[in-house]
Design a protein around this motif. Structure first.
Motif, PDB file in Angstrom:
ATOM      1  N   ASP A   8       0.876  -1.154   0.000  1.00 50.65           N
ATOM      2  CA  ASP A   8       0.000   0.000   0.000  1.00 50.65           C
ATOM      3  C   ASP A   8       0.920   1.211   0.000  1.00 50.65           C
ATOM      4  N   ARG A 219      -3.593  -6.057   5.901  1.00 47.62           N
ATOM      5  CA  ARG A 219      -3.535  -6.172   4.445  1.00 47.62           C
ATOM      6  C   ARG A 219      -2.999  -7.551   4.037  1.00 47.62           C
ATOM      7  N   LYS A 289     -12.045  -0.969   2.338  1.00 47.04           N
ATOM      8  CA  LYS A 289     -11.325  -0.403   1.197  1.00 47.04           C
ATOM      9  C   LYS A 289     -10.564  -1.502   0.445  1.00 47.04           C
ATOM     10  N   LEU A 290      -9.921  -2.399   1.193  1.00 51.69           N
ATOM     11  CA  LEU A 290      -9.203  -3.515   0.574  1.00 51.69           C
ATOM     12  C   LEU A 290     -10.161  -4.432  -0.186  1.00 51.69           C
ATOM     13  N   ARG A 292     -12.921  -3.632  -1.663  1.00 47.49           N
ATOM     14  CA  ARG A 292     -13.276  -2.999  -2.936  1.00 47.49           C
ATOM     15  C   ARG A 292     -12.132  -3.120  -3.944  1.00 47.49           C
ATOM     16  N   GLU A 293     -10.892  -2.931  -3.462  1.00 46.11           N
ATOM     17  CA  GLU A 293      -9.732  -3.039  -4.347  1.00 46.11           C
ATOM     18  C   GLU A 293      -9.598  -4.461  -4.891  1.00 46.11           C
ATOM     19  N   MET A 294      -9.821  -5.463  -4.038  1.00 48.06           N
ATOM     20  CA  MET A 294      -9.675  -6.845  -4.460  1.00 48.06           C
ATOM     21  C   MET A 294     -10.767  -7.236  -5.449  1.00 48.06           C
ATOM     22  N   ASP A 296     -11.926  -5.174  -7.640  1.00 52.54           N
ATOM     23  CA  ASP A 296     -11.460  -4.588  -8.895  1.00 52.54           C
ATOM     24  C   ASP A 296     -10.384  -5.453  -9.542  1.00 52.54           C
ATOM     25  N   TRP A 297      -9.522  -6.087  -8.689  1.00 51.80           N
ATOM     26  CA  TRP A 297      -8.456  -6.965  -9.225  1.00 51.80           C
ATOM     27  C   TRP A 297      -9.062  -8.140 -10.003  1.00 51.80           C
TER      28      TRP A 297
END
Length: 298
Positions: A8, A219, A289-290, A292-294, A296-297
């Motif tokens: 991060d 994380r 937040k993580l 949502r990012e995952m 997207d991955w």
């Protein structure tokens, strides 16, 4: 398949800035000692030995203090299987596994390096969490091992410990700070005040660094397990259960808050600024937040 824990950028930058500020504070401290003509070699040597003993024997001391017992795969097959799987994903040697016989739900990792690490869980946490939630907690602890957090925090606290030692033994060590004449007494007072300032500033910086390391471990757990939601669920359960643990048990465990996944606090919670851990709300927000990012991955 091994999983990269990733990084991060914002969190890494904050950790770097904190370490930079700590280095600046410690350089200031050394400059003051030098200008005051302090014979500080003996002090640093003594504190260095003290920290080295803590560093090399931390796993044994923590396990003994907590009443933890190492268990074999035959005694705790499911727990060992979870640790072994996560260690393989994180590309780590499998750490030793211990259980603490207490109703307080918690977990911790200690040891000077990945090859000398131990992961411990309490009977309370095993009774309260689902297998997926416990796996997320273990992923958090293995991330601490992967990130060598024990080493980082020990090195970061070295000169803070020196400053604390000087403050506590000021009168005994007074002769080392310039003698008994007026100039010597002035030097001694300068060193004492500098030690006080260094200890106070480094206290807050090390607490901040510890909180950032917790975010990094969260994380790591999220990426290892592929499920930030399971860690979030585990944190909520652990935090909620703390309120039902007797104050006596919490007070006994408070000395090890830096090791735990959730600090054991008796009475009202401390301000986050003074805590080794971020607030539960901030950790849950970070995990969302993580998540949502995952997504997207994928």
């Amino acid at each position: 398949m091994r999983r990269q824990l990733g990084s991060d950028a914002g969190l890494t930058a904050r950790m770097f800035l904190t370490m930079f500020l700590l280095a600046a504070v410690y350089l200031f401290f050394l400059a003051v000692l030098w200008q005051a003509g302090v014979s500080y070699t003996g002090i640093i040597l003594f504190v260095g030995i003290m920290l080295a003993v803590q560093y090399y024997f931390s796993d044994r001391m923590v396990l003994w203090s907590m009443g933890a017992r190492e268990v074999s795969p035959a005694e705790a097959p499911e727990l060992h299987a979870l640790v072994e799987r996560l260690a393989a994903l994180a590309d780590l040697p499998k750490p030793r596994v211990a259980i603490v016989p207490t109703s307080m739900p918690n977990a911790f990792a200690t040891g000077r390096s990945p090859k000398h690490a131990v992961v411990a869980v309490t009977t309370g946490i095993m009774q309260r969490l689902t297998t997926a939630e416990l796996e997320a907690v273990l992923g958090h602890e293995l991330s601490h091992i992967k990130n060598r957090d024990m080493t980082v925090l020990t090195l970061a606290s070295f000169f803070a410990t020196v400053a604390s030692f000087i403050m506590q033994h000021f009168f005994y060590w007074g002769g080392a700070f310039g003698g008994r004449d007026r100039e010597g007494r002035n030097n001694a007072m300068v060193v004492y005040l500098a030690s006080l300032v260094v200890w106070v500033i480094s206290f807050f910086l090390i607490r901040a660094l510890s909180r950032y390391r917790e975010f990094a471990a969260d994380r790591g757990a999220a990426i290892l397990t592929g499920s930030p939601g399971q860690l979030a669920s585990a944190l909520v359960k652990i935090s909620g259960s703390m309120a039902r643990i007797p104050d006596r048990d919490l007070r006994q465990a408070e000395a090890f808050n830096a090791f735990f996944i959730i600090p054991a606090l008796s009475g009202n919670s401390l301000m986050e600024l003074l805590s080794t851990h971020p607030s539960l709300e901030r950790r849950l927000a970070y995990l969302r937040k993580l998540e949502r990012e995952m997504e997207d991955w994928r």
